[in-house]
Design a protein around this motif. Structure first.
Motif, PDB file in Angstrom:
ATOM      1  N   LYS A 138       0.810  -1.221   0.000  1.00 20.47           N
ATOM      2  CA  LYS A 138       0.000   0.000   0.000  1.00 20.47           C
ATOM      3  C   LYS A 138       0.843   1.270   0.000  1.00 20.47           C
ATOM      4  N   TYR A 139       2.154   1.132   0.264  1.00 25.89           N
ATOM      5  CA  TYR A 139       3.046   2.289   0.247  1.00 25.89           C
ATOM      6  C   TYR A 139       3.783   2.426  -1.083  1.00 25.89           C
ATOM      7  N   GLY A 140       3.642   1.464  -1.955  1.00 15.19           N
ATOM      8  CA  GLY A 140       4.292   1.530  -3.261  1.00 15.19           C
ATOM      9  C   GLY A 140       5.776   1.254  -3.237  1.00 15.19           C
ATOM     10  N   GLY A 141       6.271   0.677  -2.159  1.00 18.77           N
ATOM     11  CA  GLY A 141       7.694   0.361  -2.021  1.00 18.77           C
ATOM     12  C   GLY A 141       7.985  -0.097  -0.609  1.00 18.77           C
ATOM     13  N   VAL A 142       9.206  -0.585  -0.389  1.00 20.42           N
ATOM     14  CA  VAL A 142       9.573  -1.122   0.919  1.00 20.42           C
ATOM     15  C   VAL A 142       9.823   0.015   1.921  1.00 20.42           C
ATOM     16  N   VAL A 143       9.163  -0.076   3.071  1.00 23.66           N
ATOM     17  CA  VAL A 143       9.366   0.873   4.170  1.00 23.66           C
ATOM     18  C   VAL A 143      10.347   0.226   5.154  1.00 23.66           C
ATOM     19  N   PRO A 144      11.574   0.730   5.262  1.00 27.69           N
ATOM     20  CA  PRO A 144      12.613   0.064   6.062  1.00 27.69           C
ATOM     21  C   PRO A 144      12.216  -0.270   7.494  1.00 27.69           C
ATOM     22  N   GLU A 145      11.582   0.661   8.194  1.00 28.02           N
ATOM     23  CA  GLU A 145      11.214   0.412   9.590  1.00 28.02           C
ATOM     24  C   GLU A 145      10.206  -0.721   9.701  1.00 28.02           C
ATOM     25  N   LEU A 146       9.228  -0.733   8.816  1.00 23.65           N
ATOM     26  CA  LEU A 146       8.231  -1.810   8.829  1.00 23.65           C
ATOM     27  C   LEU A 146       8.881  -3.146   8.467  1.00 23.65           C
ATOM     28  N   ALA A 147       9.853  -3.102   7.564  1.00 22.11           N
ATOM     29  CA  ALA A 147      10.539  -4.332   7.149  1.00 22.11           C
ATOM     30  C   ALA A 147      11.274  -4.963   8.325  1.00 22.11           C
ATOM     31  N   SER A 148      12.018  -4.159   9.086  1.00 15.01           N
ATOM     32  CA  SER A 148      12.785  -4.715  10.202  1.00 15.01           C
ATOM     33  C   SER A 148      11.873  -5.271  11.287  1.00 15.01           C
ATOM     34  N   ARG A 149      10.744  -4.612  11.524  1.00 13.13           N
ATOM     35  CA  ARG A 149       9.793  -5.120  12.516  1.00 13.13           C
ATOM     36  C   ARG A 149       9.221  -6.462  12.077  1.00 13.13           C
ATOM     37  N   ALA A 150       8.897  -6.574  10.798  1.00 12.53           N
ATOM     38  CA  ALA A 150       8.342  -7.832  10.287  1.00 12.53           C
ATOM     39  C   ALA A 150       9.369  -8.957  10.363  1.00 12.53           C
TER      40      ALA A 150
END
Length: 337
Positions: free
Chosen positions: A36-48
């Motif tokens: 939904k953001y159209g690309g990788v969000v670094p902070e969300l990636a590390s949490r996941a």
């Protein structure tokens, strides 16, 4: 000899078990939160990654039919990639290795893409040395000469954007969801690749440039939509086919230049964009037309995956190349490092 591989460089959490070069399991957890953001969000990636890594490793061990105590070493991606994501994999690998009293092996993500060709599989052939590898992904576009497993030389690379970004940004211009590269590939099969012409950038014989192509596509679409608001909807397949044709032509032109300069006719591809059906088809044709011997990885080893990390760790393990516990993640790392 069992090697656990851990990959967490971007938005896929992956764990794999390799036994003497054979993949026993290769588990990948994708992160859909970024769409939904159209690309990788670094902070969300590390949490996941923090949420996924324990169940993913547990599943890899279970599918391989072994216990963690059976492991000989743990290989992990030390870079390049998103720092937060890399830290999750690095920290987990160190902690588990300390608990099991086994060595860790830091792996260069880009080398791993290339060395995925050395996974033992009856359906795949392994390239002999020296060979040339076109490494194409969302973050990298390089032509690399490989003299042995860990002696590599960059012959050419992009001076601006990577080819995967060119695919994804073109898809975004067309209003397609992220990641758009696979959708362009899908729709291109239904269109005419000669319907529209896009200019190819003029750079060095072995270098790449995609920023100008992206801009050209943007201006073309804006002009056509101004003339006809329904242009994209009416011509989507042809536009996708034309974009893909242009990008693949650029890649093939550079490979032809490489063969002329190096006289090496063993050509491999690696990285996420190597899953593209058109580049695969063109490489198969190159064997017939130009006498190349081409090496195309299985689909599951093209995108980010832990099997490629594990096989690289296995090859390093054979040479007793272990990493100290002081090894740190590096967001930037060349394929030659």
């Amino acid at each position: 000899m069992y090697i656990l591989g851990i990959e967490s460089s971007c938005d896929d959490t992956s764990a794999a078990i390799i036994c003497d070069g054979v993949v026993l399991s290769n588990v990948i957890a994708n992160q859909e939160v970024h769409a939904k953001y159209g690309g990788v969000v670094p902070e969300l990636a590390s949490r996941a990654h923090q949420q996924n890594i324990v169940p993913v490793v547990d599943q890899a061990l279970s599918r391989a039919g072994i216990e963690k105590e059976d492991l000989s070493a743990i290989a992990f991606t030390k870079g390049p990639g998103l720092m937060g994501s890399l830290l999750v994999g690095t920290s987990f690998a160190k902690s588990l290795a300390l608990g099991l009293n086994i060595p860790i092996i830091g792996v260069n993500h880009m080398q791993a893409h290339i060395l995925a060709h050395y996974i033992k599989d009856p359906e795949s052939k392994q390239p002999p040395f020296p060979f040339v590898c076109l490494t194409i992904s969302g973050g990298h576009t390089q032509i690399v000469k490989i003299d042995n497993h860990f002696k590599m030389e960059i012959l050419g690379e992009t001076i601006d954007d990577a080819v995967g970004e060119a695919f994804d940004k073109s898809a975004k211009i067309l209003g397609l969801p992220y990641p758009g590269g696979p959708l362009i590939d899908k729709y291109a099969k239904l269109g005419n690749p000669k319907a529209f012409r896009f200019s190819k950038p003029k750079v060095g014989d072995l270098d790449f440039s995609f920023s100008g192509l992206k801009t050209g596509i943007l201006y073309f679409i804006q002009k056509k939509v101004k003339e006809n608001p329904e242009f994209i909807e009416e011509n989507l397949y042809d536009v996708c086919a034309s974009i893909q044709h242009t990008i693949v032509e650029i890649l093939m032109d550079k490979l032809k230049n490489t063969v002329q300069i190096t006289n090496i006719k063993h050509i491999a591809i690696a990285g996420g964009v190597s899953a593209n059906s058109e580049i695969r088809k063109r490489l198969v044709l190159a064997e017939k037309h130009w006498g190349w011997t081409t090496y195309i990885p299985k689909f599951e080893y093209t995108t980010d995956n832990a099997a490629m990390i594990a096989i690289t760790g296995y090859l390093k393990f054979l040479q007793n190349e272990y990493s100290p516990m002081s090894t740190s993640a590096k967001a930037r790392l060349k394929v030659t490092e």
